[in-house]
Design a protein around this motif. Structure first.
Motif, PDB file in Angstrom:
ATOM      1  N   UNK A   2      42.018  44.107  39.011  1.00  0.00           N
ATOM      2  CA  UNK A   2      42.849  44.989  38.192  1.00  0.00           C
ATOM      3  C   UNK A   2      43.444  46.089  39.057  1.00  0.00           C
ATOM      4  N   UNK A   3      42.665  46.570  40.004  1.00  0.00           N
ATOM      5  CA  UNK A   3      43.160  47.634  40.884  1.00  0.00           C
ATOM      6  C   UNK A   3      44.305  47.093  41.743  1.00  0.00           C
ATOM      7  N   UNK A   4      44.192  45.900  42.218  1.00  0.00           N
ATOM      8  CA  UNK A   4      45.262  45.287  43.012  1.00  0.00           C
ATOM      9  C   UNK A   4      46.548  45.140  42.195  1.00  0.00           C
ATOM     10  N   UNK A   5      46.400  44.753  40.945  1.00  0.00           N
ATOM     11  CA  UNK A   5      47.554  44.613  40.065  1.00  0.00           C
ATOM     12  C   UNK A   5      48.194  45.972  39.806  1.00  0.00           C
ATOM     13  N   UNK A   6      47.392  46.992  39.607  1.00  0.00           N
ATOM     14  CA  UNK A   6      47.917  48.344  39.392  1.00  0.00           C
ATOM     15  C   UNK A   6      48.636  48.859  40.632  1.00  0.00           C
ATOM     16  N   UNK A   7      48.131  48.538  41.807  1.00  0.00           N
ATOM     17  CA  UNK A   7      48.784  48.954  43.051  1.00  0.00           C
ATOM     18  C   UNK A   7      50.146  48.286  43.171  1.00  0.00           C
TER      19      UNK A   7
END
Length: 128
Positions: A2-7
């Motif tokens: 999820x953090x990668x997608x938000x980045x």
């Protein structure tokens, strides 16, 4: 994950904002440098002047100068027809007067043209 997608979303948003701001700055600069359009200038004489000439010449057509020659009377009538045509052009009224040869038909068309101008708001038969 999820953090990668938000980045990725944040990075895309930042790039979009930067590109959008640069595009707006460029388009604003082009807009500021664009030459200003001038308002359209009238092509003919002012309508007030045409109407004044119409009244002045009509008065002479109706009451010719005493002792005026036929040539002068004909020239005055031709000038009146020209001013009627000018008024028609200024108001966008159809002008059929100039296409009719001198004679009874032209006199009838002159009356019709005067009526059309009256309908368009120009006081032809009654001076100011």
């Amino acid at each position: 994950m999820v953090i990668g997608l938000l980045v990725v979303v944040a990075f895309t948003a930042v790039v979009g904002l930067v590109v959008g701001a640069a595009w707006d700055a460029g388009s604003l600069g082009r807009y500021a440098r664009r030459p200003r359009r001038r308002p359209p200038q009238p092509t003919g004489r002012p309508l007030e002047r045409v109407v004044a000439d119409l009244h002045r010449i009509r008065a002479e057509v109706l009451a010719p100068v005493p002792g005026a020659s036929k040539v002068r009377r004909d020239a005055t009538l031709a000038a009146y027809d020209d001013v009627l045509a000018d008024a028609c052009r200024a108001l966008g009224v159809p002008d059929h007067l100039t296409a009719v040869p001198p004679g009874t038909e032209r006199e009838a068309e002159r009356l019709h043209t005067e009526w059309l101008l009256e309908q368009a708001g120009v006081p032809v038969t009654s001076p100011r």
